[in-house]
Design an enzyme around this catalytic site. Sequence first.
Site, PDB file in Angstrom:
ATOM      1  N   HIS A 175       0.819  -1.215   0.000  1.00  0.00           N
ATOM      2  CA  HIS A 175       0.000   0.000   0.000  1.00  0.00           C
ATOM      3  C   HIS A 175       0.844   1.251   0.000  1.00  0.00           C
ATOM      4  O   HIS A 175       0.592   2.189  -0.736  1.00  0.00           O
ATOM      5  CB  HIS A 175      -0.830   0.045   1.281  1.00  0.00           C
ATOM      6  N   CYS A 181       7.528  -4.249 -26.111  1.00  0.00           N
ATOM      7  CA  CYS A 181       6.562  -3.957 -25.057  1.00  0.00           C
ATOM      8  C   CYS A 181       7.026  -4.465 -23.679  1.00  0.00           C
ATOM      9  O   CYS A 181       6.287  -4.410 -22.711  1.00  0.00           O
ATOM     10  CB  CYS A 181       5.183  -4.516 -25.393  1.00  0.00           C
TER      11      CYS A 181
HETATM   12  C1  PEP Z   1       7.439  -9.495 -21.857  1.00  0.00           C
HETATM   13  O1  PEP Z   1       7.675 -10.684 -21.629  1.00  0.00           O
HETATM   14  O2  PEP Z   1       8.330  -8.652 -22.100  1.00  0.00           O
HETATM   15  C2  PEP Z   1       6.049  -9.008 -21.839  1.00  0.00           C
HETATM   16  C3  PEP Z   1       5.745  -7.786 -22.221  1.00  0.00           C
HETATM   17  O3  PEP Z   1       5.103  -9.859 -21.362  1.00  0.00           O
HETATM   18  P1  PEP Z   1       4.858 -10.142 -19.792  1.00  0.00           P
HETATM   19  O4  PEP Z   1       5.724  -9.203 -19.020  1.00  0.00           O
HETATM   20  O5  PEP Z   1       3.407  -9.958 -19.576  1.00  0.00           O
HETATM   21  O6  PEP Z   1       5.311 -11.568 -19.693  1.00  0.00           O
END
Ligand code: PEP
Length: 576
Positions: free
Chosen positions: A195, A508
């Site tokens: 928290h 990502c």
């Molecule tokens: C990753 O593996 O970089 C990704 C974006 O997926 P996750 O973090 O959800 O495994």
Amino acid sequence: MPFTLHGLPVSKGIAIGHAHMVSHALLEVNHYHVADRHLTAELSRFDEALTTVRSELTGLKATAATGQAHTEVGAFVDLQIMLLADPMLVESARNLISQHRCNAEWALVQQMELLVEQFEEIEDAYLRERKADVVQVVERMVKVLLGQPGHLPARRRDGLGTIIVAHDLAPSDTIGFRDHNIAGFVTDVGGPTSHTAIVARSLKIPAVVALHYVRHLVEEDELLIIDGTRGILIVSPTPEIVEEYHLRKAELELERSKLNRLKDTRPTTLDGEDVMLLANIEGPKDAVAVKAANADGVGLYRTEFLFMGRDELPDEEEQFEAYRAVLKSMPGKPITIRTFDVGADKALNGGQTRFEPNPALGLRAIRYSLAEPQMFLTQLRALFRASLFGQLKIMIPMLSHAHEIDQTLHLIDRAKAELRADRMKFDERVPIGGMVEVPAAALALGMFVRRLAFLSIGTNDLIQYTLAIDRADEAVAHLYDPLHPAVLELIAGTIQVGVKYSLPVSVCGEMAGDPAYTFLLLGMGLRQFSMHPSKILEVKQQVLRADLGELAPRVQRILKMDEPARIREAVERLAL
Ligand code: PEP
Ligand code: MG
């Protein structure tokens, strides 16, 4: 004598101020026997404390709603109000008072300890940490019973703020912080999802947690400096150190206000190349943060969060509503929804029937979906139905074999055929893309290029699988290295294949949101970054400073290096 304590950095920034110790009421609870004739009065004392705390919390909720609207704080307060009505806490404590003839505060603490033990057995880290709510709500009641309502010191004459030093803090305790010139806080316990951490970040107050014995090492009123970025607390700093930190603080504040000014600026490099900065989200409620950061869309919606922490899988209708809500909230912007990535550290409550010797290498992500085709079809139907409400892209996690892509595309055709048979409308041309998260995928991209419309590199997993280190295992965390030459080669190779075949490629994983790697990734040819919404402005600032014509050859030279120290140094130099 100045000294430094190291903890977990949970909220960035610098705070300079005087210590204010917030005592741990629970440590001060005594046990005493209540005579029969006083039992009714003891129970009324308990009930009155309950009413007082309930109205305190309701008041705090109203303050939170009118103040700097912290939805997280409101939710925590709600949870604590609910706990005040929970028979496991309230009725059981009342029973203890009656049956054992003990004082109200003692009964409460006994019951709290029992509940905390049960919470500690929960596997889900988020739920486990919710035991803090039980402790905090009991602490509040004990304070009322002991007649010591919390108070905060008045404003200081030297203009410095107050730094709260506590064992742990309730989010509700922190609501009044703004009005009392609270510069930051440090605690003995807590983790990144505690928290304290969540609230500190939403209040934008520097904080360091997990300092272990800070309450024993610091005295009331002592001068403190929190460096929330590095996770350190400096106790009794010399005037020179204070001066240095005042300067750093001023620089940071200037940076922050400059960053906010970038919100409406397009992320374009110095040589005029437009870059897409997308957001990673976990559900429709994150759309607010995405809009606040003015992201170009969503590059990764982790749909498995719909599933986690529950026993039943959401049906098609519930999924459809969630996907539609996200798509409708960002009209005209691309929304990349990833099919379930369950398994490994994101296990389903109801689904763990099998012993898995090595979950990260087991039935995870697309492997899981293909092993449960009915579940997968339900998700695909919900996705296509939602496709009418925005610019949907569907992304498949953790692919490593061509036949996995083929099977997935086959199931997609089946989901579409079912919808047609049901006379349901959908967008026929939703692009289907895949994640590059396994070294085998990065090394054999031909099969992806031929079958998919876009790629996204999941660096979190790509690093884990390339270096053979479990990303959830603290013991090997020091080996997790985004700049390992093997990792760089796989990332750069994937980006280059994308350029060659005109296939859009994004990153990502966490690397995309770390401004220390923006120049490196731009120099490799990356033009789409997807990250936590709070990182977008920092990365945008880097993009605006980048000159691709100059970066590209320097990054090519880095990719030829194989000595980690040299690579690190060269990557740092890119930003100079
Ligand atoms: C990753 O593996 O970089 C990704 C974006 O997926 P996750 O973090 O959800 O495994
Ligand atoms: Mg992943």
